[in-house]
Write an enzyme that holds these catalytic residues in place. Sequence first.
Site, PDB file in Angstrom:
ATOM      1  N   CYS A  50       0.832  -1.216   0.000  1.00 10.61           N
ATOM      2  CA  CYS A  50       0.000   0.000   0.000  1.00 10.61           C
ATOM      3  C   CYS A  50       0.859   1.256   0.000  1.00 10.61           C
ATOM      4  O   CYS A  50       1.725   1.424   0.849  1.00 10.61           O
ATOM      5  CB  CYS A  50      -0.933  -0.013   1.211  1.00 10.61           C
ATOM      6  SG  CYS A  50      -2.293  -1.146   0.951  1.00 10.61           S
TER       7      CYS A  50
ATOM      8  N   CYS B 290     -14.162   7.381 -42.220  1.00 12.30           N
ATOM      9  CA  CYS B 290     -14.072   8.438 -41.207  1.00 12.30           C
ATOM     10  C   CYS B 290     -12.788   9.238 -41.358  1.00 12.30           C
ATOM     11  O   CYS B 290     -12.707  10.385 -40.947  1.00 12.30           O
ATOM     12  CB  CYS B 290     -14.173   7.855 -39.803  1.00 12.30           C
ATOM     13  SG  CYS B 290     -12.761   6.838 -39.321  1.00 12.30           S
TER      14      CYS B 290
ATOM     15  N   CYS C 255      -2.649   3.206 -37.397  1.00  6.73           N
ATOM     16  CA  CYS C 255      -3.935   3.251 -38.112  1.00  6.73           C
ATOM     17  C   CYS C 255      -4.879   2.171 -37.589  1.00  6.73           C
ATOM     18  O   CYS C 255      -6.079   2.406 -37.423  1.00  6.73           O
ATOM     19  CB  CYS C 255      -3.738   3.118 -39.620  1.00  6.73           C
ATOM     20  SG  CYS C 255      -2.818   1.659 -40.138  1.00  6.73           S
TER      21      CYS C 255
ATOM     22  N   CYS D 198       3.496   0.569 -38.590  1.00  7.40           N
ATOM     23  CA  CYS D 198       3.582   0.969 -37.176  1.00  7.40           C
ATOM     24  C   CYS D 198       2.357   0.564 -36.374  1.00  7.40           C
ATOM     25  O   CYS D 198       2.396   0.508 -35.160  1.00  7.40           O
ATOM     26  CB  CYS D 198       3.811   2.475 -37.059  1.00  7.40           C
ATOM     27  SG  CYS D 198       2.359   3.488 -37.426  1.00  7.40           S
TER      28      CYS D 198
ATOM     29  N   CYS E 264     -14.631  -0.347 -44.458  1.00  4.11           N
ATOM     30  CA  CYS E 264     -14.222   1.042 -44.177  1.00  4.11           C
ATOM     31  C   CYS E 264     -15.440   1.957 -44.215  1.00  4.11           C
ATOM     32  O   CYS E 264     -16.268   1.882 -45.122  1.00  4.11           O
ATOM     33  CB  CYS E 264     -13.202   1.503 -45.211  1.00  4.11           C
ATOM     34  SG  CYS E 264     -12.745   3.244 -45.038  1.00  4.11           S
TER      35      CYS E 264
END
Lengths: 442, 434
Positions: free
Chosen positions: B139, B350, B386, B383, B347
């Site tokens: 704690c 957006c 996305c 990477c 898709c």
Amino acid sequence: MASSGQVEQLESGRVSKEQLDTNFSDLHPEFDAHEAAVAADRCYFCYDAPCVTACPTSIDIPLFIRQISTDMPLASAKTIFDQNILGGMCARVCPTETLCEEACVREAAEGKPVEIGRLQRYATDVSMRADHHPYTRAANTGKRIAVVGAGPAGLAAAHRLAMLGNDVDIFDAGAKPGGLNEFGIAAYKATDNFAQEEVEWLLQIGGIELHSGKALGKDFTLTDLGSSHDATFIGIGLESVRNLSLDNENLSNVENAVDFISRLRQSSDFSKVSVGSNVVVIGGGMTAIDAAVQSKLLGAEEVTLVYRGSQTKMPASQYEQEIAKSKGVRFIFNAKPISIKGSVAIEHIEFEQAMPKPAANKNFVLETDHILKAIGQLLTEDSQYLEIEGSKIKVNSLLETSLENVWAGGDCVSAGDDLTVTAVAQGRDAAENIHSKLMGEG
Amino acid sequence: MADLTSNFCGISSPNPFWLASAPPTDKEYNVRRAFEAGWGGVVWKTLGSEGPPIVNVNGPRYGAIWGADRRLLGLNNIELITDRSLEINLEEMARIKRDFPDRALIASVMVPCEEQHWKDIVPRIAETGVDGFELNFGCPHGMSERGMGSAVGQVPEYIEMVTRWCKESTDLPIIVKLTPNITNIIYPATAAKDGGADAVSLINTISSIVSVDLDDMAPNPTIDGKGTAGGYCGPAVKPIALNMVAQIARTAETQGLPISGIGGVTTWRDAAEFLALGAGNVQVCTAAMTYGFGIIKEMTAGLSGWMDEKGYSSVDAIVGRAVPNVTDWQYLNLNYTAKARIDQDSCISCGRCYAACEDTSHQAIAMSDDRVFTVKDDECVACNLCVNVCPVDNCITMEQISAGELDERTGQPVAAEYGNWTQHPNNPMSKAAE
């Protein structure tokens, strides 16, 4: 007729006052803060968002929704008002299902768009309830501009002109400002005297003088304004109602739908607004729907909406049609009125029903005691000064009319599309163009 | 049906879901409800020395952060150990063990760092019939100011010393609960092992300020205008806990030491992930505090269903299965090559992948006038940003480029062989040339 709140021989008080209160309550009640936060969270903050492109006033929708998410409704409202000073009314009356919400990527993804209209209403209502007018006027330009008509186009133009430092006179034929917002929209879409409150809020900008009961062509002319003001903006809408051109059209109980809606909107007690027991509405636009639904809500037993075209051609959106159906309005398509029968009052109306070829068209008769005409409105402006195009005032891309220093926008112009939000966009843009020209920038 | 029976360092329970030492396990009433709901074990709320009980604040003791729709993502607390007398706690524990003999009952203990304190209390607690002890060295608030809790857990020598005292006091299993408020979890874990611990449990809460009240200009929760650091837990801490569990499971010094996994376990899947990274069981607190004890039914049914689906017959069959695949960065295969692929059918246009890639990554996504988004293979470094920002499940995926195929970004064919940083020509320490 419109002022009396009554049409001869028709009854009022068909349903109880309690039922009327329920029937005419807000179509979409305002979100509370938590509901707004949940709804706002559904926005994806799209890149180059399709909803913004679909909005005639190009409100930065993802931004105002994100500002709701971060608990800044006043900042959110300003994002809306920057583009659309009548964002409060547009949140209530815009057919969002064919504009921003139709374009929402979540509509494509799951058939359930972000509730942009209700979120806009949340932000603008919070802001207006706080009596927060987030604009101040620029330094006085010394210019004075006449705005004819205090409807959505005129009000938007006046506000923007005043904000830019000009003095504005609004001349409006009505007893009260607001135009169709005040007189022409279903009561359940603009409850609690919202149209007048919005006008009062808008006028807080200062520099705008409102002259009610002053009609173009009767109390003044464009030539008068040309000599008294530096520029003129015309936003007079469409004052006249198209006729059916049938015999007996003047019989008692044949009423213009806009007059019916107006006497309803101007009544403080709906139990005193008369309506037939068997109503026939002729037309296929928003006015027809608003008239049909409200007839039903006032207690008419049968309401039939007859449109001359097919369902898919009907100008009123699918969503509006669904609302009408859910209230019990019956639809008949592909039928045009051919005769009205009656002596003092109408008794029935006959239609010709188009049938798929090669079958011959056939006629049918509807018993009725109240016909509401909603087949379109017409410009009443005396066209001796202004060039007309397709029965509306001709304007160029800068919203200039054929007359020097006269601009126009809203339903009365050829570029209009009978939407409140388009009228606001044109009023705003015309104001910017007027200002640029007067300042020598145009 | 998969067998969920758990045997954790000699302590058996009908399933591997224990309630962690915390408010849900503070007294007989709660624990009875928990066992009736189906929890496999309970670590009783930490007991302290005999004498005047601990006092708690009388203002708010929890703060939180929320996601959409006020979904609780992180909770912080400034509550101390049990504020009821030792005697009452022990009576209740004995009754519970008598009534629920098949469930695991563990006593969490925290007393001052003096030998006699531990040697007095441990045998006394053992008389209740508990199955084992958990030493609260974790704690980070309140008790740590008095030289207990994380104040002990941050000093490996103290951990080892106290663990040894406890081992000398009982034959029951000793579990050492570790604090994450350290630089390297291996040091305290090793100390526990060296002291003779039968297991470690982690993580305890993370020292935190959960938010600031901008009107009062004070941390939340605020007590009379002031706030203090509290212990952070809940779904938000799971990634930190998983990493620490995996480190202990795969490091030579601590490998094989049983681990009770704690930190943001909210669903059966979270539990399965802890087990896969080497935990022998899991402890739950925030999820129960958010939703009540009923979630145990989702957890047991979910874990069992998933085990059936995968053909795992016992809990032990899962434990540590993912550990061999946790490695150091330097051993990742640098020749492995992937590219993002956008499924145009799913898709929704957006554009979030575009904004993320264009503004913050490698400018590897193209946007057409009609809002069609496509990957530029000559820029994509795979990477995964996305994928992570896309709101649609499986719309963007990473597709491996097979060996021998051209990587358009480098202009080179993808190498078939494994090659890591230790072998890479750009590494000055590269061993490849040797």
